[in-house]
Design a protein around this motif. Structure first.
Motif, PDB file in Angstrom:
ATOM      1  N   ILE A 372     -26.829  45.861  22.996  1.00 41.95           N
ATOM      2  CA  ILE A 372     -27.413  46.224  21.699  1.00 41.95           C
ATOM      3  C   ILE A 372     -28.630  45.353  21.355  1.00 41.95           C
ATOM      4  O   ILE A 372     -29.583  45.823  20.747  1.00 41.95           O
ATOM      5  CB  ILE A 372     -26.349  46.167  20.575  1.00 41.95           C
ATOM      6  CG1 ILE A 372     -26.907  46.797  19.296  1.00 41.95           C
ATOM      7  CG2 ILE A 372     -25.850  44.740  20.350  1.00 41.95           C
ATOM      8  CD1 ILE A 372     -25.860  47.025  18.233  1.00 41.95           C
ATOM      9  N   TYR A 375     -31.686  46.736  23.343  1.00 41.03           N
ATOM     10  CA  TYR A 375     -32.203  47.950  22.706  1.00 41.03           C
ATOM     11  C   TYR A 375     -32.921  47.635  21.393  1.00 41.03           C
ATOM     12  O   TYR A 375     -34.010  48.146  21.124  1.00 41.03           O
ATOM     13  CB  TYR A 375     -31.060  48.932  22.441  1.00 41.03           C
ATOM     14  CG  TYR A 375     -30.703  49.807  23.615  1.00 41.03           C
ATOM     15  CD1 TYR A 375     -31.495  50.890  23.976  1.00 41.03           C
ATOM     16  CD2 TYR A 375     -29.547  49.566  24.358  1.00 41.03           C
ATOM     17  CE1 TYR A 375     -31.156  51.698  25.046  1.00 41.03           C
ATOM     18  CE2 TYR A 375     -29.201  50.369  25.440  1.00 41.03           C
ATOM     19  CZ  TYR A 375     -30.011  51.436  25.781  1.00 41.03           C
ATOM     20  OH  TYR A 375     -29.681  52.243  26.841  1.00 41.03           O
ATOM     21  N   THR A 376     -32.299  46.794  20.581  1.00 37.00           N
ATOM     22  CA  THR A 376     -32.870  46.478  19.265  1.00 37.00           C
ATOM     23  C   THR A 376     -34.206  45.752  19.405  1.00 37.00           C
ATOM     24  O   THR A 376     -35.153  46.030  18.652  1.00 37.00           O
ATOM     25  CB  THR A 376     -31.881  45.636  18.435  1.00 37.00           C
ATOM     26  OG1 THR A 376     -30.650  46.351  18.313  1.00 37.00           O
ATOM     27  CG2 THR A 376     -32.421  45.351  17.046  1.00 37.00           C
ATOM     28  N   CYS A 395     -33.514  55.016  20.242  1.00 36.43           N
ATOM     29  CA  CYS A 395     -32.312  54.845  19.423  1.00 36.43           C
ATOM     30  C   CYS A 395     -31.289  55.937  19.770  1.00 36.43           C
ATOM     31  O   CYS A 395     -30.091  55.671  19.884  1.00 36.43           O
ATOM     32  CB  CYS A 395     -32.678  54.903  17.941  1.00 36.43           C
ATOM     33  SG  CYS A 395     -31.332  54.424  16.847  1.00 36.43           S
ATOM     34  N   MET A 398     -29.821  55.177  23.116  1.00 34.94           N
ATOM     35  CA  MET A 398     -28.874  54.071  22.958  1.00 34.94           C
ATOM     36  C   MET A 398     -27.484  54.618  22.593  1.00 34.94           C
ATOM     37  O   MET A 398     -26.462  54.215  23.159  1.00 34.94           O
ATOM     38  CB  MET A 398     -29.409  53.154  21.849  1.00 34.94           C
ATOM     39  CG  MET A 398     -28.578  51.966  21.473  1.00 34.94           C
ATOM     40  SD  MET A 398     -29.462  51.095  20.142  1.00 34.94           S
ATOM     41  CE  MET A 398     -28.299  49.811  19.760  1.00 34.94           C
ATOM     42  N   LYS A 399     -27.451  55.576  21.669  1.00 37.98           N
ATOM     43  CA  LYS A 399     -26.189  56.181  21.243  1.00 37.98           C
ATOM     44  C   LYS A 399     -25.563  56.998  22.367  1.00 37.98           C
ATOM     45  O   LYS A 399     -24.345  57.013  22.545  1.00 37.98           O
ATOM     46  CB  LYS A 399     -26.428  57.059  20.012  1.00 37.98           C
ATOM     47  CG  LYS A 399     -26.776  56.248  18.766  1.00 37.98           C
ATOM     48  CD  LYS A 399     -27.309  57.102  17.643  1.00 37.98           C
ATOM     49  CE  LYS A 399     -26.213  57.804  16.897  1.00 37.98           C
ATOM     50  NZ  LYS A 399     -26.737  58.505  15.698  1.00 37.98           N
ATOM     51  N   GLN A 401     -25.752  56.305  25.421  1.00 32.69           N
ATOM     52  CA  GLN A 401     -25.189  55.347  26.373  1.00 32.69           C
ATOM     53  C   GLN A 401     -23.908  54.694  25.840  1.00 32.69           C
ATOM     54  O   GLN A 401     -23.337  53.810  26.471  1.00 32.69           O
ATOM     55  CB  GLN A 401     -26.222  54.248  26.686  1.00 32.69           C
ATOM     56  CG  GLN A 401     -27.477  54.735  27.383  1.00 32.69           C
ATOM     57  CD  GLN A 401     -27.218  55.286  28.771  1.00 32.69           C
ATOM     58  OE1 GLN A 401     -26.404  54.755  29.508  1.00 32.69           O
ATOM     59  NE2 GLN A 401     -27.897  56.369  29.125  1.00 32.69           N
ATOM     60  N   PRO A 405     -25.868  51.818  17.348  1.00 31.29           N
ATOM     61  CA  PRO A 405     -26.825  50.928  16.665  1.00 31.29           C
ATOM     62  C   PRO A 405     -26.179  50.261  15.451  1.00 31.29           C
ATOM     63  O   PRO A 405     -25.348  50.882  14.773  1.00 31.29           O
ATOM     64  CB  PRO A 405     -27.948  51.886  16.236  1.00 31.29           C
ATOM     65  CG  PRO A 405     -27.802  53.077  17.118  1.00 31.29           C
ATOM     66  CD  PRO A 405     -26.337  53.204  17.407  1.00 31.29           C
ATOM     67  N   SER A 409     -30.592  47.388  13.593  1.00 30.65           N
ATOM     68  CA  SER A 409     -31.392  48.366  14.331  1.00 30.65           C
ATOM     69  C   SER A 409     -31.918  49.443  13.396  1.00 30.65           C
ATOM     70  O   SER A 409     -33.101  49.824  13.448  1.00 30.65           O
ATOM     71  CB  SER A 409     -30.551  49.026  15.433  1.00 30.65           C
ATOM     72  OG  SER A 409     -29.851  48.093  16.194  1.00 30.65           O
TER      73      SER A 409
END
Length: 511
Positions: A372, A375-376, A395, A398-399, A401, A405, A409
């Motif tokens: 996290i 990504y952030t 974003c 990311m979800k 995966q 968030p 984020s």
């Protein structure tokens, strides 16, 4: 000889009422049995069960101990059920092993029911058995019950050892009971068991962790006075505490003291100093410590390099940071997720987003999973470099995966929407966060308030401030300054003065 009758009373007072030994169903199936060792051990156990006469109990205990060492606690409990139906009598060692398994699985009630079984069979619990129960109570956060158990055991004349007290001290420290630790140390002064370096180091670690470095230094002085020699862990713990408090001079004094006492610093000791110097932007000094480390024949690890890279980015020496990163593999050290994250974050902050994205893609090719923070950092970099759509797409990815968030984020995206002239989208997004039940912090509210202020929507600002307070999130100095500055820009001086008075009344501005 100590009386055992008190233990029968004690077990009832600690965890009344005790059932007979029973095996919780969930326990038996809580771990997958995939390791070869596990299968071999169980097969050996079953073969021994078929022997007539069966082998001595200690042979079975050896198998159970090996399973415990590999953390197959449910299996040990399951195998124990087969002892008596097959004519095998468990001894004190067997039952102590069983207690250990129940403690690791946090089934303290069952652990004490085994103690009852020990007493029923006429066995005398030894220090190992009692230590296991004390450790189990501490492990489950039952510190007061552990102390009560200790007091009763000692009162009945049982001899506990340094492991017992080390376990209790560790449990008390983790619970933040530093006063109780001091009292326990004083109790030891009248016992045959004396405080050792492990006990003192545990206390020093606890105090440093709570930023009570002055008290930690006092404890260190006390152990020196009592003739207890500090070891590398004691010094490293205290050096870490001093570094956290910014007392680098004192930290290096301890490092020099280690040399005088012929105590070799560990890689962890050097890493702490390099990291602290890096955070202060003192990269020349950090390189000197690195040279000392190499001279001492201690090989830098990934933590060492991460601290160096982070420090170089902090002082804007991007080339040096990149050089360290790319030279790691040549020195036999593989960059980890944190290393890539530090690089990505540093590059983003220097507006080198394309290079950061390249490293992000490199992680995937190496089957390394961004977390996290990775990504952030990248979302923040994209937003600040006006790549909002790419940030939104990342974003979503990311979800996909499976990484949800967090509010930090989302606050970054909200800020980018407000600053990017997409206030309506920002308002919808903010409302979505409220509906979804996210715990919005003051920073999230401030971002939205700032966006509304810039658009001159002071009615919406007042409503949001009221909602914010209604949800228990109190405005801070930034909230008030944002509103006041916006009102002054619109020549709303009376309203600005009113907010200034409120700000002063709340103690957010010194007059």
């Amino acid at each position: 000889m100590p009386s055992f009758s008190f233990l029968r009373t004690l077990r009832v007072s600690l965890f009344p009422p005790y059932p007979p030994i029973a095996i919780p169903t969930a326990t038996l199936h809580s771990q997958p049995h995939s390791h070869h060792h596990h299968h071999d051990a169980v097969a050996s156990f079953n073969r021994m069960l078929l022997m007539r006469p069966p082998p001595p109990t200690f042979h079975f205990n050896n198998i159970l101990s090996s399973l415990v060492n590999n953390k197959h606690y449910p299996t040990v409990i399951s195998l124990f059920k087969q002892f008596e139906p097959n004519g095998i009598t468990p001894d004190l060692c067997t039952l102590s092993i069983l207690i250990n398994c129940f403690c690791h699985l946090t089934h303290i009630t069952f652990a004490f029911s085994v103690l009852a079984n020990i007493l029923k069979r006429g066995y005398h619990p030894n220090a190992i058995t009692l230590n296991t129960l004390i450790k189990g109570l501490c492990f489950c956060g039952e510190i007061k019950r552990a102390l009560y158990f200790h007091d009763k055991v000692v009162a009945q004349g049982f001899q506990l050892d340094q492991v017992s007290y080390g376990t209790l001290i560790n449990g008390l420290c983790k619970a933040g009971e530093t006063k109780a630790v001091t009292r326990l140390l004083r109790k030891l002064e009248g016992h045959s068991v004396k405080p050792d370096v492990v006990m003192y180091t545990t206390i020093i670690h606890c105090l440093c962790k709570n930023k009570r470095v002055g008290d930690a230094c006092d404890v260190y002085s006390e152990m020196i006075v009592k003739g207890i020699s500090p070891n590398v862990f004691t010094y490293t713990t205290l050096i870490h505490g001093l570094c956290i408090m910014g007392k680098m001079k004192e930290a290096f004094s301890l490092l020099n003291e280690m040399k005088l006492k012929n105590i070799n610093p560990s890689v962890c000791t050097f890493n702490i100093l390099i990291d602290a110097l890096g955070k202060e932007g003192k990269m020349k000094e950090a390189k000197i410590v690195l040279a000392m480390m190499m001279k001492a024949c201690i090989k830098p690890n990934v933590v060492t390099y991460n601290s160096l890279i982070d420090g170089y980015f902090l002082v804007n020496e991007v080339k040096h940071a990149k050089y360290v990163f790319h030279s790691m593999a040549q020195r036999g050290v593989t960059p980890d997720v944190q290393c890539y994250t530090i690089m990505i974050d540093g590059l983003c902050k220097k507006k080198m987003v394309d290079e950061a994205m390249s490293l992000f893609e490199e992680m995937k090719h190496k089957n390394m999973f961004p977390n996290i923070v990775t990504y952030t950092s990248l979302i923040d970099g994209l937003c600040k470099n006006h790549h909002l759509e790419r940030a939104i797409a990342l974003c979503k990815k990311m979800k996909e995966q499976g990484i949800q968030p967090n509010i930090y984020s989302y606050t970054i995206l909200l800020d980018a929407l407000c600053k990017g002239g997409r206030l309506e989208n920002a308002k919808q997004f903010f409302q979505h966060l409220l509906v979804k039940g996210y715990h919005l912090n003051v920073r999230t509210y401030n971002v939205m308030i700032n966006g509304l202020c810039k658009a001159g929507l002071f009615g919406d600002v007042m409503d949001l401030k009221s909602k914010m307070e209604g949800k228990g999130c109190m405005p801070n100095a930034i909230t008030f300054k944002t509103i006041i500055c916006a009102l002054l820009e619109k020549d709303e001086n009376d309203k600005a003065e009113k907010f200034l008075r409120e700000m002063i009344a709340r103690g957010l501005l010194e007059v």
